[in-house]
Structures are given as C-alpha cells and as structure tokens.
Design a protein around this motif. Structure first.
Motif, mmCIF file in Angstrom:
data_model
loop_
_atom_site.group_PDB
_atom_site.id
_atom_site.type_symbol
_atom_site.label_atom_id
_atom_site.label_comp_id
_atom_site.label_asym_id
_atom_site.label_seq_id
_atom_site.Cartn_x
_atom_site.Cartn_y
_atom_site.Cartn_z
ATOM 1 N N GLY A 7 0.582 64.140 72.517
ATOM 2 C CA GLY A 7 1.362 63.498 71.469
ATOM 3 C C GLY A 7 1.287 61.997 71.653
ATOM 4 O O GLY A 7 1.011 61.504 72.749
ATOM 5 N N VAL A 8 1.534 61.241 70.563
ATOM 6 C CA VAL A 8 1.453 59.785 70.633
ATOM 7 C C VAL A 8 2.664 59.228 71.391
ATOM 8 O O VAL A 8 3.770 59.728 71.249
ATOM 9 C CB VAL A 8 1.390 59.191 69.209
ATOM 10 N N ALA A 9 2.419 58.234 72.242
ATOM 11 C CA ALA A 9 3.497 57.640 73.036
ATOM 12 C C ALA A 9 3.249 56.140 73.194
ATOM 13 O O ALA A 9 2.130 55.664 72.968
ATOM 14 C CB ALA A 9 3.539 58.293 74.418
ATOM 15 N N ASP A 10 4.300 55.410 73.582
ATOM 16 C CA ASP A 10 4.106 53.993 73.896
ATOM 17 C C ASP A 10 3.228 53.890 75.135
ATOM 18 O O ASP A 10 3.258 54.760 75.992
ATOM 19 C CB ASP A 10 5.449 53.312 74.175
ATOM 20 N N GLN A 11 2.443 52.846 75.229
ATOM 21 C CA GLN A 11 1.498 52.753 76.335
ATOM 22 C C GLN A 11 1.340 51.308 76.781
ATOM 23 O O GLN A 11 1.236 50.401 75.952
ATOM 24 C CB GLN A 11 0.139 53.336 75.897
ATOM 25 N N LYS A 12 1.322 51.120 78.084
ATOM 26 C CA LYS A 12 1.078 49.799 78.650
ATOM 27 C C LYS A 12 -0.422 49.537 78.741
ATOM 28 O O LYS A 12 -1.174 50.433 79.146
ATOM 29 C CB LYS A 12 1.681 49.768 80.053
#
Ligand code: SF4
Lengths: 362, 93
Positions: free
Chosen positions: A268-273
């Motif tokens: 699933g799409v997630a925030d990413q550094k």
C-alpha cells in the motif's frame, strides 16, 4: 547486437543533435529523472553537444542514492542478528550508513550475500530452513513487482523464514514535490522509461496538466535520450504540456497490468523518507497488513534511528537538480568511489559517480 | 539496476509454480521470471529488471523509431546539413 547498436549509433546521434539545435530558440531547463539516463548522458558526452540554451539537470532517479540512512542502519542491525542471511543487490553494500556499511558488517562476521533478483533470496530461504533470510527490497516502481512476487510466492509456499526490509520509492510524488518547491527551475521532464513500463502514463498526464510541464517517457540509450529531448524541446518551444512516449517499444499507456496488480496486492502507498530530500507524502510503499509477517522491520523490531548525513555532502541538492556534482567541495578529493561520503558517489547509477568516472577533475 | 538491453527468449519452463524463462544476450544466457509477461513467446525480445521480464519489446514500435531516424538522415543529407551546425536548417516538407 540487435536492438542495441542502433540506439547508440553516433551518426544518428549527430543528426538528432542537429535537429535539436534547429528547433531550440529559448533557454530551457530539463531534468532527466533516471540515474541510468544520467550515466548514458555523461558517458556519451551528449550534454557537451547540446545547444547552450539547454540545461540538463540530473534527477533523483537512482534508487540506491535515495535510500535513507535509517534503512541502511536497519539493514546492518538485521544482518548482524544471529542466524540471519541478509541478501541485497551489490550496489547497496558500500552505501554508508550512519557509522558503517553492509560490507563492513560482513567483514565483522555478518552473512551478507549479493543477489540479482528477490527470487534468489527466496531460493536461499528454501535451502536454509533453519536460517532467517532477509532481502533488502529497495528501488523504484521497477523493482516493486519482483519484490511483491517474492512475497506472494513465500506466502504460497508457507516459507516462514523469508522477509523483506522494504524501502520502495515512487517517482510521481517526488516529481510533484520538486515541482511544488519554490526553488524549482525545471521546465520539462524526461521520465524514466523502465518506470513508465511498469506504471504506464496516467499519473504523468495528471502531473503534466496540473503543473503545466511537458513530459516524455524516454528510453535509456543515448539516442533514445536525444530523441526524447527533441520531443521535449519541441513541446517547450510550442508551449504544449503533454505526455509523449519516446520509448514506445517498451512503454504501453496502461503500463504492465499484471505487475501493477501484484504490487497492489502486496503493498500500500505510504509516506517515505528520501535520502538528502526528506519525507515526501505518499512517495513509498509499505507491506499490507495481510502480508505483514514478511515485513523484516517488524520481524526484527528495528527502530528507526535518527541520524545525520555528512555535513559537506550536497547529494540532497544534487538529487533535486539544484546542484551538479562538480559543485561539491568534496567531489573527487575527499569523496571518491573508493571512499564515498554520499550515496550518489557509491551507486553505479549515482550522478557523482557518473561525473567521477566520465568527467574527472581537470 | 536498469538493464536497457533486450534479451531474446530461448526457453520457457516452470519453477515452483512460476513461469520462468531463459533470455539470450548475444551468447550470455540469463534466467528470468516471466510472470509479468505471460503472453510472451519464444523468439520474442524482453526487457528485464532485477530478474523479472517487465515488457515484451514491441518490434513494430522499435522499427518505427529506427525508421524515423533513417528518415532524419535522408532528409538532412538532402539538405546538405552539417551536424552540430547551430544555424537554423530547413528540413524538407
Ligand atoms: S561528491 Fe561526494 S560528498 Fe559531494 S555531493 Fe557527491 S556524494 Fe556527496
């Protein structure tokens, strides 16, 4: 070799370059997104032959370069755990974490192995039922389908000793962030042909119309890049903001549907550094709850460590197209592929490594 | 990580329930997973990323871009244009 030599033919390159000269009347700043394209450009010297009006800036499209320090530190922590076989693409081994890299961890006794495909890691898990096999699943949209398939297959076979440390990044959210930044000076994009092969062009159409920028999905060979550039400059000169497909021998408008379905099933799409850039909303992938048992970060409970990057390394600015490698004070002096300070020097796709290899300091 | 070179499919087989194959790169043969190009046939070219074929090379499209470039050459030779020439050059109608 079939379907290769033609795309590197210098005669063809000369003609396309002449054509680019003919159509260019105004200054344009153009970004090539993919690190493979950066290398082809610097290696072939294309950038030297373009009209002076055209500025090429190198984009963030090297998956190794944007993998955050935290991920490397987590990888090292997992690799050092007893009984673990840690698998990674070779490029990742020398990427510096906050205090050491995977190669150093290996010399210190960790079982770190280089693989070329996540399926090889899966095979190691089958052959070593008493060991935990962890695969470092990094990359852009191009590696996600393979990493998804390895998890689907592990589930199917009931392999309890396989997991992935996931750091998957997505290109369109990064482009949106670059375009929304007040420092942005890029007016047109050469999108990465292999990424578009997986994702198709829909999201790029949305970006082109929302941000009023032309985009050309472009292949990786020198003549592909030149043709993509010609198509882009023609759009810029005539004020068109469309998405065109230079790499039609591989990119279909809808992308690779079975690959997209598999990615969607597992991730699933997630925030990413992003290393050097920071956290970008919705720019990464995380393993879905149904497949959580294959998430190595959970299995090994590795905490995110807050770490700082070497102060003099400007790779973050380079990845955003704001600086070029030879503008870094450490470039070629304190920072070389032998002893790199930043990931853009380590990775074979990194912009600093490309400059070091093909454009040594005068 | 991106291998731009297409390989020619010379063998299809099954392994652990996955569709697999071997691609020939001018004599070097590599094993790849074909799950994402299920319709591929022997003799077709594929592009590969990290052990997975991600697309079947569309030979018609490949031929089309090569043809455009050939056309470029022809037109420009007719015009007598010099490569790297910075002056505007008219290309045939
Ligand atoms: S040359 Fe080295 S220190 Fe400078 S930006 Fe590149 S990776 Fe960082």
């Amino acid at each position: 070799m079939k379907y290769l030599a033609e795309y590197r033919d210098p005669e063809v390159a000369r003609k396309i370059i002449a054509e680019i000269h003919r159509v260019t009347t105004k200054p344009w700043v153009v970004m090539e997104v993919c690190g493979g394209q950066t290398h082809a450009i610097v290696r072939s010297g294309i950038d030297q032959l373009l009209p002076k009006e055209i500025t090429l800036v190198h984009g963030p499209g090297c998956p190794v370069c944007v993998t955050p320090l935290e991920t490397i530190d987590q990888a090292i922590a997992i690799a050092a755990s007893p009984g673990v076989i840690f698998c990674s693409f070779g490029d990742m081994l020398r990427v510096p974490g906050s205090s050491r890299d995977l190669l150093t961890a290996r010399s210190a006794g960790a079982d770190v192995r280089i693989v070329y495909s996540p399926l090889e890691a899966l095979q190691l898990a089958r052959e070593n039922p008493d060991r935990q096999v962890v695969f470092l699943a990094i990359g852009f949209e191009t590696t996600a389908p393979g990493n998804a398939m390895a998890i689907i297959q592990a589930e199917r076979e009931g392999l309890a000793n396989f997991s992935e440390l996931v750091c998957q990044v997505l290109v369109p959210p990064a482009l949106r962030a670059l375009l929304a930044s007040p420092a942005n000076r890029v007016q047109g994009y050469l999108a990465a042909g292999h990424v578009c092969t997986i994702t198709g062009l829909e999201e790029y159409r949305e970006i082109a119309s929302n941000y009023k920028v032309p985009i050309v999905a472009t292949g990786l060979e020198a003549n592909d890049i030149l043709e993509g550039l010609l198509m882009l400059v023609e759009m810029l000169e005539s004020g068109r903001c469309e998405v065109l497909n230079q790499y039609s021998r591989s990119v279909r408008p809808e992308g690779n549907l079975p690959a997209r379905a598999a990615v969607d099933k597992v991730f699933g799409v997630a925030d990413q550094k992003w290393r050097g850039i920071g956290e970008l909303p919705g720019s990464g992938l995380r393993i879905r709850r149904e497949y959580q048992k294959f998430d190595a970060a959970r299995r090994f409970a590795v905490e995110s460590l807050k770490v700082s990057e070497p102060a003099e390394c400007i790779s973050g600015l380079i990845l955003q197209g704001l600086k070029k490698p030879d503008e870094c004070g450490a470039f070629g002096r304190r920072c070389t592929p032998e002893s790199p300070l930043g990931a853009t020097m380590v990775s074979s796709e990194g912009a600093c490594a490309a400059y070091f290899r093909y454009k040594p300091l005068n | 990580m991106c291998l731009a070179m297409p390989g020619k499919l010379v063998e299809i087989f099954e392994e652990g329930g996955l569709k697999m194959g071997r691609l020939d790169y001018d004599g070097t043969v590599n094993k790849v997973c074909l799950e994402y190009v299920p319709e591929i046939e022997l003799g077709q070219y594929a592009l590969v990323h990290a052990g997975f074929a991600i697309s079947i090379l569309d030979e018609e499209e490949a031929a089309r871009s090569l043809e455009t470039w050939r056309e470029f050459n022809r037109l420009r030779e007719k015009e007598g244009a010099v490569a790297f020439d910075n002056r505007p050059v008219k290309v045939g109608e």
